[in-house]
Structure formats: C-alpha cells, structure tokens
Write a protein that holds these residues in place. Structure first.
Motif, PDB file in Angstrom:
ATOM      1  N   GLY A  99      45.106  41.312  46.195  1.00  0.00           N
ATOM      2  CA  GLY A  99      46.278  41.222  46.061  1.00  0.00           C
ATOM      3  C   GLY A  99      46.997  42.342  45.131  1.00  0.00           C
ATOM      4  O   GLY A  99      47.920  42.417  44.848  1.00  0.00           O
ATOM      5  N   ARG A 100      46.054  42.904  44.615  1.00  0.00           N
ATOM      6  CA  ARG A 100      46.526  43.821  43.410  1.00  0.00           C
ATOM      7  C   ARG A 100      47.118  45.330  43.613  1.00  0.00           C
ATOM      8  O   ARG A 100      48.001  45.554  43.203  1.00  0.00           O
ATOM      9  CB  ARG A 100      45.301  43.880  42.195  1.00  0.00           C
ATOM     10  N   THR A 101      46.261  46.011  44.387  1.00  0.00           N
ATOM     11  CA  THR A 101      46.767  47.281  44.645  1.00  0.00           C
ATOM     12  C   THR A 101      47.370  47.551  46.017  1.00  0.00           C
ATOM     13  O   THR A 101      47.565  48.611  46.409  1.00  0.00           O
ATOM     14  CB  THR A 101      45.633  48.375  44.463  1.00  0.00           C
ATOM     15  N   GLY A 102      47.331  46.280  46.794  1.00  0.00           N
ATOM     16  CA  GLY A 102      47.952  46.197  48.108  1.00  0.00           C
ATOM     17  C   GLY A 102      48.069  44.788  48.632  1.00  0.00           C
ATOM     18  O   GLY A 102      47.660  43.818  47.665  1.00  0.00           O
ATOM     19  N   VAL A 103      48.179  44.691  49.830  1.00  0.00           N
ATOM     20  CA  VAL A 103      48.241  43.470  50.281  1.00  0.00           C
ATOM     21  C   VAL A 103      46.941  43.051  50.851  1.00  0.00           C
ATOM     22  O   VAL A 103      45.906  43.922  51.334  1.00  0.00           O
ATOM     23  CB  VAL A 103      49.420  43.247  51.623  1.00  0.00           C
ATOM     24  N   ALA A 104      46.661  41.802  50.744  1.00  0.00           N
ATOM     25  CA  ALA A 104      45.318  41.214  51.008  1.00  0.00           C
ATOM     26  C   ALA A 104      45.300  40.752  52.550  1.00  0.00           C
ATOM     27  O   ALA A 104      46.225  40.038  52.910  1.00  0.00           O
ATOM     28  CB  ALA A 104      44.855  39.954  50.488  1.00  0.00           C
ATOM     29  N   ILE A 105      44.513  41.339  53.651  1.00  0.00           N
ATOM     30  CA  ILE A 105      44.546  41.160  55.064  1.00  0.00           C
ATOM     31  C   ILE A 105      43.067  40.436  55.318  1.00  0.00           C
ATOM     32  O   ILE A 105      42.314  41.516  55.304  1.00  0.00           O
ATOM     33  CB  ILE A 105      44.848  42.045  55.890  1.00  0.00           C
ATOM     34  N   GLY A 610      44.511  47.255  37.724  1.00  0.00           N
ATOM     35  CA  GLY A 610      45.338  46.316  37.297  1.00  0.00           C
ATOM     36  C   GLY A 610      44.477  44.850  37.005  1.00  0.00           C
ATOM     37  O   GLY A 610      44.797  43.932  36.408  1.00  0.00           O
ATOM     38  N   ALA A 611      43.150  44.843  37.215  1.00  0.00           N
ATOM     39  CA  ALA A 611      42.277  43.829  37.112  1.00  0.00           C
ATOM     40  C   ALA A 611      41.697  43.770  35.785  1.00  0.00           C
ATOM     41  O   ALA A 611      40.499  43.101  35.505  1.00  0.00           O
ATOM     42  CB  ALA A 611      41.092  43.906  38.179  1.00  0.00           C
ATOM     43  N   HIS A 612      42.267  44.496  34.774  1.00  0.00           N
ATOM     44  CA  HIS A 612      41.430  44.596  33.391  1.00  0.00           C
ATOM     45  C   HIS A 612      41.280  43.374  32.922  1.00  0.00           C
ATOM     46  O   HIS A 612      40.239  42.911  32.011  1.00  0.00           O
ATOM     47  CB  HIS A 612      42.305  45.486  32.589  1.00  0.00           C
ATOM     48  N   ILE A 613      42.495  42.339  32.861  1.00  0.00           N
ATOM     49  CA  ILE A 613      42.222  41.169  32.098  1.00  0.00           C
ATOM     50  C   ILE A 613      41.172  40.211  32.457  1.00  0.00           C
ATOM     51  O   ILE A 613      40.224  39.727  31.759  1.00  0.00           O
ATOM     52  CB  ILE A 613      43.518  40.212  31.862  1.00  0.00           C
ATOM     53  N   PRO A 614      40.968  39.967  33.852  1.00  0.00           N
ATOM     54  CA  PRO A 614      39.800  38.997  34.352  1.00  0.00           C
ATOM     55  C   PRO A 614      38.658  39.801  33.900  1.00  0.00           C
ATOM     56  O   PRO A 614      37.532  38.926  33.511  1.00  0.00           O
ATOM     57  CB  PRO A 614      39.969  38.738  35.637  1.00  0.00           C
ATOM     58  N   PHE A 615      38.211  41.129  34.176  1.00  0.00           N
ATOM     59  CA  PHE A 615      37.099  41.663  33.993  1.00  0.00           C
ATOM     60  C   PHE A 615      36.626  41.601  32.555  1.00  0.00           C
ATOM     61  O   PHE A 615      35.652  41.384  32.298  1.00  0.00           O
ATOM     62  CB  PHE A 615      36.986  43.260  34.472  1.00  0.00           C
ATOM     63  N   VAL A 616      37.556  41.884  31.625  1.00  0.00           N
ATOM     64  CA  VAL A 616      37.405  41.883  30.031  1.00  0.00           C
ATOM     65  C   VAL A 616      37.160  40.489  29.819  1.00  0.00           C
ATOM     66  O   VAL A 616      36.132  40.335  28.901  1.00  0.00           O
ATOM     67  CB  VAL A 616      38.640  42.732  29.479  1.00  0.00           C
ATOM     68  N   THR A 617      37.843  39.638  30.197  1.00  0.00           N
ATOM     69  CA  THR A 617      37.659  38.177  29.793  1.00  0.00           C
ATOM     70  C   THR A 617      36.129  37.722  30.095  1.00  0.00           C
ATOM     71  O   THR A 617      35.648  37.317  29.392  1.00  0.00           O
ATOM     72  CB  THR A 617      38.340  37.153  30.632  1.00  0.00           C
ATOM     73  N   GLN A 618      35.677  38.209  31.123  1.00  0.00           N
ATOM     74  CA  GLN A 618      34.471  37.804  31.694  1.00  0.00           C
ATOM     75  C   GLN A 618      33.320  38.475  30.905  1.00  0.00           C
ATOM     76  O   GLN A 618      32.266  38.059  30.399  1.00  0.00           O
ATOM     77  CB  GLN A 618      34.159  38.035  33.056  1.00  0.00           C
ATOM     78  N   LEU A 619      33.482  39.886  30.704  1.00  0.00           N
ATOM     79  CA  LEU A 619      32.552  40.574  30.072  1.00  0.00           C
ATOM     80  C   LEU A 619      32.493  39.967  28.457  1.00  0.00           C
ATOM     81  O   LEU A 619      31.294  40.026  28.040  1.00  0.00           O
ATOM     82  CB  LEU A 619      32.924  42.129  29.925  1.00  0.00           C
ATOM     83  N   THR A 620      33.592  39.692  27.988  1.00  0.00           N
ATOM     84  CA  THR A 620      33.538  39.418  26.336  1.00  0.00           C
ATOM     85  C   THR A 620      32.724  37.975  26.243  1.00  0.00           C
ATOM     86  O   THR A 620      31.826  37.763  25.310  1.00  0.00           O
ATOM     87  CB  THR A 620      34.689  39.466  25.595  1.00  0.00           C
ATOM     88  N   GLN A 621      32.657  37.203  27.484  1.00  0.00           N
ATOM     89  CA  GLN A 621      32.017  36.127  27.198  1.00  0.00           C
ATOM     90  C   GLN A 621      30.564  36.253  27.481  1.00  0.00           C
ATOM     91  O   GLN A 621      29.667  35.335  27.006  1.00  0.00           O
ATOM     92  CB  GLN A 621      32.368  35.251  28.583  1.00  0.00           C
TER      93      GLN A 621
END
Ligand code: SCA
Ligand code: 5AD
Length: 675
Positions: A99-105, A610-621
């Motif tokens: 749902g970030r850069t468009g609609v999820a179908i 726009g998915a920077h927060i989830p990716f970075v959170t996982q990477l730093t863990q």
C-alpha cells in the motif's frame, strides 16, 4: 554504440526542416505533426487523468470518487510494488511495501472495491501495470463483468509495455521472451473483445525520469514501438486492426521547446513507422498520447515552486497536443502527494483548460521556424539512433545486454555533473537556496494497517472459495503457458474462481522462473567536479588505514528506482572507494551475508518507496553495531530523527549535492575509523 547528438535549439537554423511546410497541412491528417484531430481541444479537451493509488482499495476508491466529483475526467490507477511484482500482500517479500506507492490489489474482490460506485461503462480507466498484467487485467474484466459491464463496453488503457521495464522502470517478473508473449496475448485479447480499450501505452516517461534527455526518451520509445510491431507481426497479429489501440505515454520535463517538438515529432515518426509496416488505416497512424509532468524536475526545497514547474511542463504538453494529462503534485520530492497538493495539481489543469485559452489554438507553434527545425532535429536524432540500434542487433538484444539502460545512466551522471558544476541551475537546489520551508502536510501511509487488512481479506477469500475450482484453474493456466496458448482467457477463468494475483503469477513463474536483469554501472565521471581537497582527504584516509575503503550500496525490497543508487556508486568509486552494489530486489539477508564477508566501512541503502523505517529497523537489529549505515531516497524530514534514533549515521535526499554527500561521509568515516 554511439548516442547521436541533437542539433541545438536556437532561433537560427541552417537546416531546412522536412516539416517546414507542415504548418500548412491540415490538422488531423497524416503525418499528424500538427495534431491528431482537426479541431483538437475545441472539439474535446484533453482528459484530466491524475495517477493515484495508496493503501487499500477502500481508501483509493474514496480518493477516486472525490477526484471525479471535483471534475477530473478520467481515472489512472497506481498499484503498489507487491502487486506490480505479482506478490500477494501476505507474501514475506511484500511486507514492507504494501500500500505504499500505490493501491494493494490481491484479488478481484479488491478490484471490485476499488471501483465500487464508479460505473466502469462510463469512466475510462488507465492501469499502470506491466509485470503482473495478466491477473490485473483479468481482475478488471471480471470486476466489470460483476458490475454488469461487458468487456466490449470498457474504455481505458493498460500500460502493458514490458520493454521499458527492463530498460528503466524495473517492475518486470518474467524473462523478456516470455514477457513479450504476455504482451501480445493482452493485445490480441483486447483487440478481439475490448474494441474501446487501448491495449498498450508505449512509454517514454520512465526513461526521462531515469535520466534520459527528451530526445533519447523519444528514440527509445520509438525503438520499442518498432520492436512490438515486429513481434506482433511475427505472431500473426493483424497490425491494421491492433495498431489503432496502441497508445503512447511521454514525460514533460523543463526543456520547454524540446518537449513541444518531441510530441510533434512523435506523431510524425509513428505515422512514418506504420507506413513502413504497410498499414493504411489513418486512425492507426494517428498517434494518441498521455503525458505526465516530470517528478525528477521537482525540488525538495521550497516545494511550492514546483507548482510553477509543473504548470510550465503541462503547458508544453498542451502545446504539443496531448490527449490526456497528469500534473504532478508539489510535494512529490518529499512523499506521496498529500490531499492538498493533489488538489492544487488537479486545479492547475482546470486553470489551463478554463482560464487561459491556450487550448483554443491548434498546434500554436506550427510554422515557427525554431519549432519546425526543433521538430526536424528530433526526427533526425530518432532515425540515427534507430539505425544504430538496428546495427547492434535491435532493441531486444540491447535490452538483454543492458546497453540501453547504460545510455540512460550515463545521461543521469551527466545531469548530476552539470548540476554540480552549475552548468544546469535548479532554483532552490544548487542556486538561490533559501532556508525557508513552505508549509505542507505530508501524506502518511498506513502500511502496517493495510498489510493486516489485506492479509485478513486473503485468509477469508481462501476460506470461502472452491479449492477444487482454484486448483483446476491454475493447472489449466500452466498447461496453456506450456502449449503457448493465449493466457488471457485462462487467467480470467482463474480470477473468476477467486485465484489471487500472486497465485496466478506463481503458477506462471513455476513454468518460467523469475528474471533478474544484468547490472552494469558506468565508470566514474565526477572527478573534475568534486572538491579536489576532499578527494585528497579520502586518499589520505585510505593511506592511513593501509587499505582502500570499501562500501556496500544496496537497493532493498521491491523498489526498482535505481537512478540515485547508481549515481552514488559512481560517486564513491570516484572518491577511490571500492564499492559493491547489490541491485534491485535485494534482501536484508543478502546485505548481512555480504557484510560478513567484507566488514564494510559503510553501508548505503537507497529507498524511494517510503519503506525506509521498517527496513532500517530490521537491518540495525541484524547487523554488527559498529557498521555506519547511510540512507538515501525520498525521506520526509519528519522521519529523519526517527532514522537517526534507530542508528542511521546520515540521511541523504534530493536536496543534497554530491559534494555535500562526499563531505558528510568523510566526517563519519574518520570517526568510525578511529584514526
Ligand atoms: C478525442 N476524441 C476526439 C477528439 N479528441 N474526436 C474528435 N476530435 C477530437 N479533438 C475522441 C477519441 O478519438 C476517442 O474516441 C475519445 O474521443 C476519447 O478521447 P482520447 O483522446 O482517446 O482520450 P482518452 O480516452 O483519455 O485516451 C487517451 C489515451 C489513452 C489514448 C492517451 O491511452 C490514455 O488515457 N492513456 C493514459 C495512460 C496513463 O494514464 N498512464 C499513467 C502512467 P474513440 O475512443 O472512439 O477512439 S503513470 C506511470 O507510469 C507512472 C510511473 C511510475 O513509475 O509509477
Ligand atoms: N499516486 C500519485 N502519484 C504517484 N507517483 C508515483 N506513485 C504515485 C501514486 N501512488 C508519481 C511520482 C512520480 C511519478 C512517476 O508519479 O511522484 O512523479
């Protein structure tokens, strides 16, 4: 292979243009330089078609309805990345991008919600879909059928242009050979069952966004058009019939005269190309186009200035005779358009249509010596480029070798250098900077909520449907792929049985595995424009360490926009850093594994989805704590602090110059190196 150069657009030309007298030609007759229709906008204004989509079908449906109520005249669906790449929302690889850069179908049920309360027999709908074109087209057809609208009553456009995906946009799934068969299946199906539907939107827009000049954009688009016609002919498809519904899509950048000339030249070249293929139909030779103003031309600083840029670009589209137009929103360098920015973009078109009278005159630039010459130069450039492409074995060969992508990357590097050297001035970016920020309310995407809801809906769908019918439909689809039958009817059957988009694609990828194109990064080019002192400091740091600095640059998730990442790879190599590049669709595990081998001095992630927060959170863990991490991409200022708290050393966005980036990195590296 060489890319030709375009004669400079000036007031004075030595060349006598072939189109010099074209301004005397009637409008609406071949070769259509002066416009596809006799009366143009006096008879029918261009369609106001804003590209949009975010979160789930419900949210996007509400947005569409509002836009139609406000006076928008056509719809244009932006799908999210998992849908583009044929992953259902509950797939492991989809999680961060739903749902970030468009609609999820995910299924026809979502498509039904997307158009709930919108009469598909009445509104023309464009769908930007290429990789997962079969199931998405099928979802649309079945949703309409369940609304009571038969396929022959549907009007709209499916993008269905896979070649430009391999060259620039990167939402491809299958190998080029199989994908070309899919493209022709859709074209053949539409021409038989959907006479009002444009079965392709042969696109140049994405080339310009990835770095191509307007002339290279046009040349590659026309080369692709030729490749498709050749392919259809080989498949025994009646070109006379299908060519009427092949439409085009161009970008509108800030080179005003060139853009107008490009659109005029495009019509001439298409008409000429169809002559070459022996097609007689006037209506097929009439090139029809959608245009979109340029996203990359917009700045992050002083975003309200982007309204001016968009207006100028839109005017080039109108002067050039476009049939349909999207005007970008002023906050696009920061986030997906906010409601307020979308409204301004839409109303910009109302102003152009109703207040200015610029559409009252057909091809107003016709007969201007400058414009006719510029149009002619465009035509010559495209012909030369076409020759060069043919000599090298044609578009498909160059797609496979990555050469066309490399041409575009080279031009992106040149633009970056020109901006750095102030040969190309961008107000607010490299000159006339001011610290004042304009007010704005960014759109915040509720991706986690959308993921949860989509997953629930998928579970419910799978509980309710007839498993036997699903299995039979998928087996029939696979058998049809093996025996090379047209896959559209089989996909429609599957979608009727509530097979999901992801399941359809999985069935086809079981037959033809997922494809990854070869990557090629141009050698460094920036040196001359980088601060010499700084380059020396990097060299000194490396000498002190007694080894070269080593970096990893990676694109994670499903985001295919790799222009920025590749420019950074070239920059770092110029600074004497050894750089490994993990291209599009890499996973965090790929990064961890690489870092385990090389213990990088820094890792840079490029994320525009726009998915920077989830990716970075996982990477730093997962990654060792002493590894400096940098982020580049479309990152709202409000997320910068959050990223730094998670552990990111620096965030780079469109407003940073290459020298800025090089200097910030140096400071961080010195601290990390503990020298
Ligand atoms: C139009 N008509 C006229 C006329 N103007 N008749 C007489 N005189 C005139 N002046 C007729 C046409 O022949 C047609 O009739 C009907 O009116 C509709 O007009 P149209 O011009 O065909 O307009 P439209 O239906 O809007 O179609 C435009 C176009 C179509 C042909 C270009 O393909 C389209 O809408 N494309 C949009 C593509 C799009 O939105 N793409 C978004 C990409 P008939 O039907 O009887 O012929 S966004 C993207 O890729 C973003 C990138 C990213 O990376 O995310
Ligand atoms: N809604 C509106 N505009 C979008 N764009 C990309 N996705 C969407 C969307 N979901 C815009 C980008 C870029 C161009 C490709 O389209 O901002 O400028």
């Amino acid at each position: 292979m060489k890319v030709p150069s375009l004669a400079k657009i000036e007031g004075v030309y030595s060349m006598v243009p072939e189109t010099a007298d074209s301004w005397r030609d009637a409008h609406g007759t071949a070769p259509f330089v002066r416009g596809p229709y006799e009366k143009m906008y006096q008879q029918k204004p261009w369609t106001i078609r804003q590209y949009a989509g975010f979160e789930g079908a419900l949210e996007t449906n509400a947005f569409f309805k509002r836009a139609l109520l406000q006076g928008q005249t056509g719809l244009s669906v932006a799908f999210d990345l998992p849908t583009h790449l044929g992953f259902d929302s509950d797939h492991d690889l989809a999680a961060a991008d739903v749902g970030r850069t468009g609609v999820a179908i995910d299924s026809v049920e979502d498509m039904a919600v997307l158009f709930d309360g919108i009469d598909l027999g009445n509104v023309s709908v464009s769908m930007t879909m290429n990789g997962a074109v079969l199931p998405i087209m099928a979802c649309y057809i079945v949703a309409a059928e369940e609304q009571g609208v038969a396929p022959d009553k549907l009007s709209g456009t499916i993008q269905n242009d896979i070649l430009k995906e391999y060259i620039a946009r990167n939402t491809y799934i299958h190998s080029p050979d199989f994908s070309m068969e899919v493209v022709s299946d859709v074209v053949a199906y539409c021409s038989e069952h959907m006479p009002r539907f444009n079965s392709m939107s042969i696109s140049g827009y994405h080339f310009q966004e990835a770095g191509a000049s307007p002339e290279l954009e046009l040349a590659l688009t026309m080369a692709n058009a030729r490749a498709y016609l050749t392919h259809f002919q080989q498949q025994g498809i009646d070109l006379e019939f299908v060519a009427k519904r092949l439409s085009f899509f161009f970008g509108l950048g800030m080179s005003f005269y060139k853009e107008v000339a490009k659109l005029r030249a495009a019509r001439f070249l298409w008409s000429e190309l169809l002559d070459e293929f022996g097609i007689r139909s006037e209506s097929a030779k009439r090139l029809k186009m959608h245009c979109q103003t340029s996203g990359v031309s917009l700045t992050e600083s002083s975003p309200l200035n982007n309204i001016v840029r968009t207006t100028i670009e839109a005017m080039a589209g109108v002067f050039g005779g476009t049939q349909s137009l999207h005007t970008n929103s002023y906050d696009e360098a920061i986030s997906l358009p906010s409601d307020q920015a979308s409204k301004v973009a839409l109303e910009t078109q109302f102003i152009l249509q109703h207040e200015t009278g610029i559409g009252d005159v057909v091809d107003p630039w016709g007969g201007s010596y400058m414009m006719e010459s510029a149009t002619q130069s465009m035509i010559e450039y495209v012909r030369t480029m076409q020759n060069n492409i043919e000599i090298e074995g044609g578009v498909l060969a160059l797609v496979a070798s990555g050469q066309l992508t490399a041409f575009i990357h080279r031009q992106a590097l040149q633009t970056a250098m020109d901006e750095e050297a102030l040969n190309k001035k961008i107000v607010g970016k490299n000159c006339y900077q001011s610290s004042s920020l304009s007010p704005q309310n960014e759109r915040v995407i509720a991706s986690d909520k959308t993921l949860l809801l989509q997953s629930k809906k998928l579970a419910l769908l799978k509980l309710k449907r007839d498993d036997g019918a699903v299995k039979r439909a998928l087996q029939a689809l696979q058998a049809a792929a093996r025996s090379k039958q047209n896959l559209m009817p089989f996909t429609i059957e599957a979608i009727r049985a509530r097979v999901t988009v992801g399941e359809c694609i999985k069935a086809l990828t079981d037959e033809n595995s997922r494809y990854l194109k070869p990557e090629h990064i141009e050698p460094a080019l920036f040196c001359a424009h980088l601060d010499a002192e700084m380059v020396k400091r990097y060299q000194a740091l490396s000498s002190q360490l007694g080894r070269p600095l080593r970096f990893l640059v990676a694109k994670v998730g499903l985001d295919g926009h790799d222009r920025g990442a590749k420019v950074i790879v070239s920059l770092l190599r110029d600074l004497g850093i050894e750089v490994d590049y993990l291209p599009i669709f890499s996973s965090l595990d790929d990064i961890i594994q690489q870092d385990g081998m090389y213990q990088y001095d820094g890792i840079g992630l490029s994320i525009l989805s726009g998915a920077h927060i989830p990716f970075v959170t996982q990477l730093t863990q997962k990654i060792r704590t002493d590894c400096p991490i940098f982020i580049g991409g479309v990152i709202p200022a409000s997320d910068k602090n959050a990223l730094e708290t998670i552990g990111v050393e620096a965030v780079f966005t469109a407003k940073h110059s290459l020298n800025d980036i090089a200097m910030s990195l140096y400071d961080i590296l010195v601290v990390a190196a503990k020298i």
